[in-house]
Design a protein around this motif. Structure first.
Motif, PDB file in Angstrom:
ATOM      1  N   ILE A 133       0.615   7.132   7.946  1.00  0.00           N
ATOM      2  CA  ILE A 133       0.262   7.640   6.608  1.00  0.00           C
ATOM      3  C   ILE A 133       0.703   9.088   6.506  1.00  0.00           C
ATOM      4  O   ILE A 133       0.470   9.897   7.413  1.00  0.00           O
ATOM      5  N   ASN A 134       1.338   9.435   5.392  1.00  0.00           N
ATOM      6  CA  ASN A 134       1.759  10.805   5.141  1.00  0.00           C
ATOM      7  C   ASN A 134       0.508  11.687   4.986  1.00  0.00           C
ATOM      8  O   ASN A 134      -0.355  11.439   4.148  1.00  0.00           O
ATOM      9  N   ILE A 135       0.421  12.759   5.840  1.00  0.00           N
ATOM     10  CA  ILE A 135      -0.770  13.623   5.823  1.00  0.00           C
ATOM     11  C   ILE A 135      -0.925  14.324   4.481  1.00  0.00           C
ATOM     12  O   ILE A 135      -2.055  14.511   3.983  1.00  0.00           O
ATOM     13  N   GLU A 136       0.200  14.693   3.870  1.00  0.00           N
ATOM     14  CA  GLU A 136       0.102  15.336   2.559  1.00  0.00           C
ATOM     15  C   GLU A 136      -0.551  14.413   1.541  1.00  0.00           C
ATOM     16  O   GLU A 136      -1.336  14.845   0.694  1.00  0.00           O
ATOM     17  N   THR A 167       0.841  -1.192   0.000  1.00  0.00           N
ATOM     18  CA  THR A 167       0.000   0.000   0.000  1.00  0.00           C
ATOM     19  C   THR A 167       0.873   1.237   0.000  1.00  0.00           C
ATOM     20  O   THR A 167       1.844   1.316   0.748  1.00  0.00           O
ATOM     21  N   ASN A 168       0.527   2.203  -0.878  1.00  0.00           N
ATOM     22  CA  ASN A 168       1.284   3.450  -0.948  1.00  0.00           C
ATOM     23  C   ASN A 168       0.804   4.377   0.154  1.00  0.00           C
ATOM     24  O   ASN A 168      -0.289   4.927   0.092  1.00  0.00           O
ATOM     25  N   LEU A 169       1.627   4.551   1.176  1.00  0.00           N
ATOM     26  CA  LEU A 169       1.275   5.389   2.321  1.00  0.00           C
ATOM     27  C   LEU A 169       1.968   6.741   2.275  1.00  0.00           C
ATOM     28  O   LEU A 169       1.863   7.519   3.221  1.00  0.00           O
ATOM     29  N   GLY A 170       2.672   7.035   1.193  1.00  0.00           N
ATOM     30  CA  GLY A 170       3.339   8.309   1.050  1.00  0.00           C
ATOM     31  C   GLY A 170       4.741   8.291   1.644  1.00  0.00           C
ATOM     32  O   GLY A 170       5.201   7.277   2.194  1.00  0.00           O
ATOM     33  N   GLU A 171       5.399   9.450   1.534  1.00  0.00           N
ATOM     34  CA  GLU A 171       6.772   9.548   2.055  1.00  0.00           C
ATOM     35  C   GLU A 171       6.794   9.298   3.566  1.00  0.00           C
ATOM     36  O   GLU A 171       6.012   9.879   4.313  1.00  0.00           O
ATOM     37  N   GLU A 172       7.720   8.431   4.015  1.00  0.00           N
ATOM     38  CA  GLU A 172       7.873   8.016   5.417  1.00  0.00           C
ATOM     39  C   GLU A 172       6.662   7.249   5.936  1.00  0.00           C
ATOM     40  O   GLU A 172       6.598   6.913   7.109  1.00  0.00           O
ATOM     41  N   GLY A 173       5.735   6.941   5.100  1.00  0.00           N
ATOM     42  CA  GLY A 173       4.602   6.134   5.527  1.00  0.00           C
ATOM     43  C   GLY A 173       5.008   4.678   5.637  1.00  0.00           C
ATOM     44  O   GLY A 173       5.725   4.167   4.762  1.00  0.00           O
ATOM     45  N   HIS A 174       4.565   3.987   6.692  1.00  0.00           N
ATOM     46  CA  HIS A 174       4.939   2.574   6.855  1.00  0.00           C
ATOM     47  C   HIS A 174       3.993   1.909   7.848  1.00  0.00           C
ATOM     48  O   HIS A 174       3.125   2.563   8.442  1.00  0.00           O
ATOM     49  N   ILE A 175       4.165   0.590   8.003  1.00  0.00           N
ATOM     50  CA  ILE A 175       3.351  -0.200   8.918  1.00  0.00           C
ATOM     51  C   ILE A 175       4.270  -0.840   9.961  1.00  0.00           C
ATOM     52  O   ILE A 175       5.340  -1.357   9.608  1.00  0.00           O
ATOM     53  N   VAL A 176       3.805  -0.835  11.215  1.00  0.00           N
ATOM     54  CA  VAL A 176       4.584  -1.446  12.318  1.00  0.00           C
ATOM     55  C   VAL A 176       3.673  -2.409  13.065  1.00  0.00           C
ATOM     56  O   VAL A 176       2.517  -2.080  13.363  1.00  0.00           O
ATOM     57  N   ILE A 177       4.215  -3.628  13.350  1.00  0.00           N
ATOM     58  CA  ILE A 177       3.469  -4.612  14.133  1.00  0.00           C
ATOM     59  C   ILE A 177       4.277  -4.940  15.391  1.00  0.00           C
ATOM     60  O   ILE A 177       5.456  -5.286  15.305  1.00  0.00           O
ATOM     61  N   LEU A 178       3.604  -4.853  16.559  1.00  0.00           N
ATOM     62  CA  LEU A 178       4.236  -5.163  17.850  1.00  0.00           C
ATOM     63  C   LEU A 178       3.470  -6.286  18.525  1.00  0.00           C
ATOM     64  O   LEU A 178       2.244  -6.385  18.391  1.00  0.00           O
ATOM     65  N   ASN A 179       4.212  -7.104  19.283  1.00  0.00           N
ATOM     66  CA  ASN A 179       3.506  -8.147  20.032  1.00  0.00           C
ATOM     67  C   ASN A 179       3.036  -7.568  21.366  1.00  0.00           C
ATOM     68  O   ASN A 179       3.152  -6.363  21.613  1.00  0.00           O
ATOM     69  N   SER A 180       2.511  -8.430  22.186  1.00  0.00           N
ATOM     70  CA  SER A 180       1.940  -7.955  23.455  1.00  0.00           C
ATOM     71  C   SER A 180       2.999  -7.350  24.375  1.00  0.00           C
ATOM     72  O   SER A 180       2.684  -6.587  25.293  1.00  0.00           O
ATOM     73  N   ASP A 181       4.281  -7.652  24.151  1.00  0.00           N
ATOM     74  CA  ASP A 181       5.375  -7.094  24.961  1.00  0.00           C
ATOM     75  C   ASP A 181       5.985  -5.863  24.304  1.00  0.00           C
ATOM     76  O   ASP A 181       7.074  -5.434  24.697  1.00  0.00           O
ATOM     77  N   ASN A 182       5.336  -5.354  23.269  1.00  0.00           N
ATOM     78  CA  ASN A 182       5.826  -4.205  22.512  1.00  0.00           C
ATOM     79  C   ASN A 182       7.137  -4.505  21.806  1.00  0.00           C
ATOM     80  O   ASN A 182       7.952  -3.599  21.566  1.00  0.00           O
ATOM     81  N   THR A 183       7.351  -5.788  21.517  1.00  0.00           N
ATOM     82  CA  THR A 183       8.536  -6.167  20.743  1.00  0.00           C
ATOM     83  C   THR A 183       8.197  -6.033  19.265  1.00  0.00           C
ATOM     84  O   THR A 183       7.112  -6.423  18.822  1.00  0.00           O
ATOM     85  N   LEU A 184       9.142  -5.491  18.515  1.00  0.00           N
ATOM     86  CA  LEU A 184       8.914  -5.293  17.082  1.00  0.00           C
ATOM     87  C   LEU A 184       8.828  -6.638  16.364  1.00  0.00           C
ATOM     88  O   LEU A 184       9.753  -7.434  16.434  1.00  0.00           O
ATOM     89  N   ILE A 185       7.740  -6.903  15.722  1.00  0.00           N
ATOM     90  CA  ILE A 185       7.557  -8.132  14.942  1.00  0.00           C
ATOM     91  C   ILE A 185       7.820  -7.846  13.462  1.00  0.00           C
ATOM     92  O   ILE A 185       8.464  -8.631  12.776  1.00  0.00           O
ATOM     93  N   TYR A 186       7.332  -6.666  13.009  1.00  0.00           N
ATOM     94  CA  TYR A 186       7.488  -6.346  11.575  1.00  0.00           C
ATOM     95  C   TYR A 186       7.392  -4.839  11.390  1.00  0.00           C
ATOM     96  O   TYR A 186       6.644  -4.158  12.102  1.00  0.00           O
ATOM     97  N   SER A 187       8.152  -4.334  10.435  1.00  0.00           N
ATOM     98  CA  SER A 187       8.060  -2.929  10.035  1.00  0.00           C
ATOM     99  C   SER A 187       8.395  -2.812   8.560  1.00  0.00           C
ATOM    100  O   SER A 187       9.364  -3.411   8.095  1.00  0.00           O
ATOM    101  N   SER A 188       7.573  -2.067   7.840  1.00  0.00           N
ATOM    102  CA  SER A 188       7.854  -1.839   6.416  1.00  0.00           C
ATOM    103  C   SER A 188       8.774  -0.647   6.215  1.00  0.00           C
ATOM    104  O   SER A 188       9.217  -0.377   5.107  1.00  0.00           O
ATOM    105  N   GLY A 189       9.094   0.082   7.315  1.00  0.00           N
ATOM    106  CA  GLY A 189       9.978   1.219   7.207  1.00  0.00           C
ATOM    107  C   GLY A 189      11.441   0.778   7.191  1.00  0.00           C
ATOM    108  O   GLY A 189      11.844  -0.113   7.942  1.00  0.00           O
ATOM    109  N   SER A 190      12.250   1.426   6.391  1.00  0.00           N
ATOM    110  CA  SER A 190      13.662   1.019   6.239  1.00  0.00           C
ATOM    111  C   SER A 190      14.508   1.441   7.423  1.00  0.00           C
ATOM    112  O   SER A 190      15.579   0.892   7.657  1.00  0.00           O
TER     113      SER A 190
END
Length: 261
Positions: free
Chosen positions: A72-75, A1-24
């Motif tokens: 999501i990039n507001i612009e 999905t095109n979320l714009g500049e710096e737009g990305h998706i982050v998934i955390l588990n119940s311990d707030n551990t990073l499971i996945y991020s589309s951001g570089s």
């Protein structure tokens, strides 16, 4: 999905551990988005990330206690909103145009036969009783057929009336002739008797000859019209009789072009 500049998706588990991020720039050890998600917990709000305005929306994944954050990039949101508005306006304009054209065509299809019927009515007012060519909607066809029937009935009545008026004029003319001729004959004979008693045989002869020619032309073997030349002779005989009767109290001249005789 095109979320714009710096737009990305982050998934955390119940311990707030990073499971996945589309951001570089997001790693297990350091992920700015994770810190933002901890503050938001659930829901959405506007945030600043690397000097760029983003809108983050945090939700819980189904059947888990994991969190998913969408940045999501507001612009881009504004651009998407603008594009959506433009598309909506374009669709509305096209729909309005198509509706207007279709409405005009439908109205024209209905009004044109009525307009032609109106024009034909004006022609009928001038005495032209040709049938109206019936086309169009069923209601207009029924109206046109009724009008054709009506104008034919009017034409029949008018023809009948004209014929009756002609016959009436002929009858009146014949009746007038019947009334005039006996009086004219009586007065002429009375004048002949008077001239005979006075011994004016020349005038008697002239009057008798004129009277004879007058009635010969009047009879005309039953014809209702005669040549103009005979009509002029008819007038001359009549005036001759009247001039003798009234003892030269008037004079007359006949002015008739040769080409009409």
């Amino acid at each position: 999905t095109n979320l714009g500049e710096e737009g990305h998706i982050v998934i955390l588990n119940s311990d707030n551990t990073l499971i996945y991020s589309s951001g570089s720039t997001c790693t297990v050890q350091e992920c700015p988005g994770r810190e933002i998600m901890k503050e938001v917990i659930i829901g959405g709000e506007s945030v600043e990330l690397n000097d760029i305005s983003l809108y983050v929306n945090v939700n819980i994944l189904v059947n888990t206690r994991w969190q998913i954050g969408t940045f999501i990039n507001i612009e881009m949101i504004e651009q998407t909103r603008t594009n959506t508005l433009i598309i909506a306006i374009a669709i509305f304009g096209i729909t309005l145009l198509v509706t207007t054209v279709v409405s005009f065509l439908i109205a024209k299809r209905i009004s044109n036969p009525i307009y032609r019927l109106q024009k034909h009515m004006k022609v009928v007012e001038k005495g032209d009783f040709d049938n109206f060519e019936v086309r169009g909607q069923k209601e207009v066809v029924d109206l046109g057929n009724s009008f054709n029937k009506l104008q034919q009935e009017i034409k029949t009545l008018m023809d009948s009336l004209v014929f009756e008026q002609k016959e009436k004029r002929k009858s009146e003319f014949r009746a007038l002739q019947t009334q005039i001729n006996p009086h004219f004959l009586y007065n002429t004979l009375d004048s002949i008797v008077y001239l005979s008693e006075q011994g004016d045989s020349e005038k008697v002869q002239e009057m008798v000859i004129a009277l004879s020619r007058f009635f010969r032309i009047s009879i005309s073997s039953g014809a209702t019209s005669i040549p103009v030349q005979d009509e002029i002779s008819h007038i001359q005989n009549y005036l001759t009789i009247q001039k003798i009767r009234y003892i030269d109290k008037f004079t007359y001249t006949l002015d008739v072009a040769e080409d009409v005789k």
